[in-house]
Design a protein around this motif. Structure first.
Motif, short mmCIF file in Angstrom:
data_model
loop_
_atom_site.label_atom_id
_atom_site.label_comp_id
_atom_site.label_asym_id
_atom_site.label_seq_id
_atom_site.Cartn_x
_atom_site.Cartn_y
_atom_site.Cartn_z
N ALA A 132 -3.98 -67.97 1.64
CA ALA A 132 -5.09 -67.17 1.11
C ALA A 132 -5.14 -67.26 -0.41
O ALA A 132 -6.23 -67.34 -1.00
CB ALA A 132 -4.95 -65.72 1.56
N VAL A 133 -3.97 -67.23 -1.06
CA VAL A 133 -3.93 -67.32 -2.52
C VAL A 133 -4.48 -68.67 -2.97
O VAL A 133 -5.26 -68.75 -3.93
CB VAL A 133 -2.50 -67.11 -3.04
N VAL A 134 -4.09 -69.75 -2.28
CA VAL A 134 -4.60 -71.08 -2.64
C VAL A 134 -6.11 -71.12 -2.52
O VAL A 134 -6.81 -71.60 -3.42
CB VAL A 134 -3.97 -72.17 -1.73
N TYR A 135 -6.65 -70.59 -1.41
CA TYR A 135 -8.10 -70.59 -1.23
C TYR A 135 -8.78 -69.83 -2.36
O TYR A 135 -9.73 -70.33 -2.99
CB TYR A 135 -8.49 -69.98 0.11
N ASP A 136 -8.32 -68.62 -2.63
CA ASP A 136 -8.97 -67.77 -3.63
C ASP A 136 -8.95 -68.41 -5.01
O ASP A 136 -9.98 -68.44 -5.71
CB ASP A 136 -8.28 -66.41 -3.69
N VAL A 137 -7.80 -68.91 -5.42
CA VAL A 137 -7.66 -69.48 -6.76
C VAL A 137 -8.53 -70.72 -6.91
O VAL A 137 -9.23 -70.89 -7.92
CB VAL A 137 -6.18 -69.79 -7.07
N GLU A 138 -8.51 -71.60 -5.91
CA GLU A 138 -9.30 -72.84 -6.02
C GLU A 138 -10.79 -72.56 -5.92
O GLU A 138 -11.59 -73.25 -6.56
CB GLU A 138 -8.85 -73.85 -4.96
N PHE A 139 -11.19 -71.57 -5.13
CA PHE A 139 -12.60 -71.18 -5.08
C PHE A 139 -13.06 -70.71 -6.46
O PHE A 139 -14.10 -71.15 -6.97
CB PHE A 139 -12.78 -70.06 -4.05
N LEU A 140 -12.30 -69.82 -7.07
CA LEU A 140 -12.67 -69.29 -8.39
C LEU A 140 -12.63 -70.38 -9.45
O LEU A 140 -13.49 -70.40 -10.34
CB LEU A 140 -11.73 -68.14 -8.76
N ALA A 142 -13.30 -73.52 -9.04
CA ALA A 142 -14.49 -74.37 -8.86
C ALA A 142 -15.75 -73.67 -9.37
O ALA A 142 -16.59 -74.29 -10.02
CB ALA A 142 -14.64 -74.75 -7.39
N VAL A 143 -15.89 -72.38 -9.08
CA VAL A 143 -17.07 -71.64 -9.56
C VAL A 143 -17.05 -71.55 -11.08
O VAL A 143 -18.09 -71.73 -11.74
CB VAL A 143 -17.13 -70.23 -8.93
N ALA A 144 -15.88 -71.27 -11.65
CA ALA A 144 -15.77 -71.17 -13.11
C ALA A 144 -16.09 -72.50 -13.78
O ALA A 144 -16.56 -72.53 -14.93
CB ALA A 144 -14.37 -70.71 -13.50
N ALA A 145 -15.86 -73.61 -13.07
CA ALA A 145 -16.16 -74.94 -13.61
C ALA A 145 -17.62 -75.32 -13.46
O ALA A 145 -18.03 -76.41 -13.86
CB ALA A 145 -15.28 -75.99 -12.93
N GLY A 146 -18.42 -74.42 -12.87
CA GLY A 146 -19.86 -74.68 -12.74
C GLY A 146 -20.31 -75.06 -11.35
O GLY A 146 -21.49 -75.37 -11.14
N GLY A 147 -19.41 -75.05 -10.38
CA GLY A 147 -19.78 -75.39 -9.01
C GLY A 147 -20.54 -74.28 -8.32
O GLY A 147 -20.43 -73.11 -8.68
N THR A 148 -21.33 -74.65 -7.34
CA THR A 148 -22.04 -73.66 -6.53
C THR A 148 -21.04 -72.97 -5.60
O THR A 148 -19.92 -73.44 -5.41
CB THR A 148 -23.13 -74.32 -5.69
N ALA A 152 -17.75 -74.66 -4.02
CA ALA A 152 -16.46 -74.01 -4.25
C ALA A 152 -15.74 -73.74 -2.93
O ALA A 152 -14.52 -73.90 -2.82
CB ALA A 152 -16.65 -72.71 -5.02
N HIS A 153 -16.50 -73.35 -1.91
CA HIS A 153 -15.91 -73.12 -0.59
C HIS A 153 -15.32 -74.41 -0.04
O HIS A 153 -14.19 -74.41 0.47
CB HIS A 153 -16.99 -72.57 0.34
N ARG A 154 -16.06 -75.51 -0.15
CA ARG A 154 -15.55 -76.79 0.36
C ARG A 154 -14.30 -77.23 -0.39
O ARG A 154 -13.34 -77.72 0.21
CB ARG A 154 -16.64 -77.86 0.27
#
Length: 214
Positions: A132-140, A142-148, A152-154
């Motif tokens: 869960a931590v890996v998912y949350d951190v990588e999602f955020l 990706a969004v912070a980098a400008g991803g939709t 970010a989910h993918r």
């Protein structure tokens, strides 16, 4: 990007790795992190924080079908949706076990938020804390980098699949359906108006009387 991390701790329940998550998220470039955690993450505290504007709300804690655990007891899907509708966040990450599973009344937290026009990520099953931590951190990240949100989910799912393959299918994304219905309704209205214009022109060419709708 403003991120609210809600990480309640409740007596009698195992402690989760939210501190590790806090550190990892705080290090992300472009993220302004605010924490409502531990024994202070009561229903009243959570409700007050959800009255503010957030790009992402991340709930990291224990859950069960149809409910999440605040520090002073459970909250239901409708309660959470009601609090979030004050100032709807950009997206909600329900990083809690079974947040996407329906309860005995056939309601799930993720579906309820989606039906309230709030885009969210839920969990189909119990999720290992580290995954869960890996998912949350990588999602955020990706969004912070400008991803939709969809991208970010993918990205996050792919990273979980690399590190915790058995957990890769746990997270799912639900769009805010009310906004989606509104777009569909607007588009259908535009199509209907264009059809009326075409029919009017055909009536004129064929010499038929044009009906005027009041």
């Amino acid at each position: 990007m403003r991120v609210l991390l809600i990480a309640p701790e409740m007596a009698g329940l195992p402690k989760l790795r939210w501190v590790d998550e806090l550190v990892a998220v705080a290090e992300l470039e472009g993220v302004e992190l605010v924490v409502c955690g531990g024994a202070r993450a009561t229903r009243a505290a959570v409700a007050a924080r959800l009255g503010e504007a957030w790009d992402v709300v991340l709930w990291s804690g224990h859950g069960a079908p149809g409910r999440l655990m605040a520090a002073d007891g459970p909250v239901g899907a409708d309660w959470l949706a009601c609090m979030m509708r004050q100032v709807p966040p950009g997206v909600v990450l329900l990083s809690a076990c079974f947040s996407g599973v329906r309860d005995e009344s056939l309601h799930s937290i993720a579906e309820t938020l989606s039906q309230s026009s709030i885009t969210c990520v839920g969990m189909w099953a119990g999720v290992e804390d580290r995954a869960a931590v890996v998912y949350d951190v990588e999602f955020l990240r990706a969004v912070a980098a400008g991803g939709t949100v969809a991208l970010a989910h993918r990205v996050a799912v792919a990273q979980v699949a690399l590190e915790f393959p058995a957990m890769a299918g746990a997270a799912f994304l639900l769009p805010g359906l009310v906004n989606g219905y509104g777009k569909i309704e607007k588009r259908l209205g535009g199509i209907e108006r264009r059809l009326e214009m075409v029919e009017g022109k055909l009536d004129g060419l064929l010499g038929r009387p044009t009906a005027h709708v009041v």
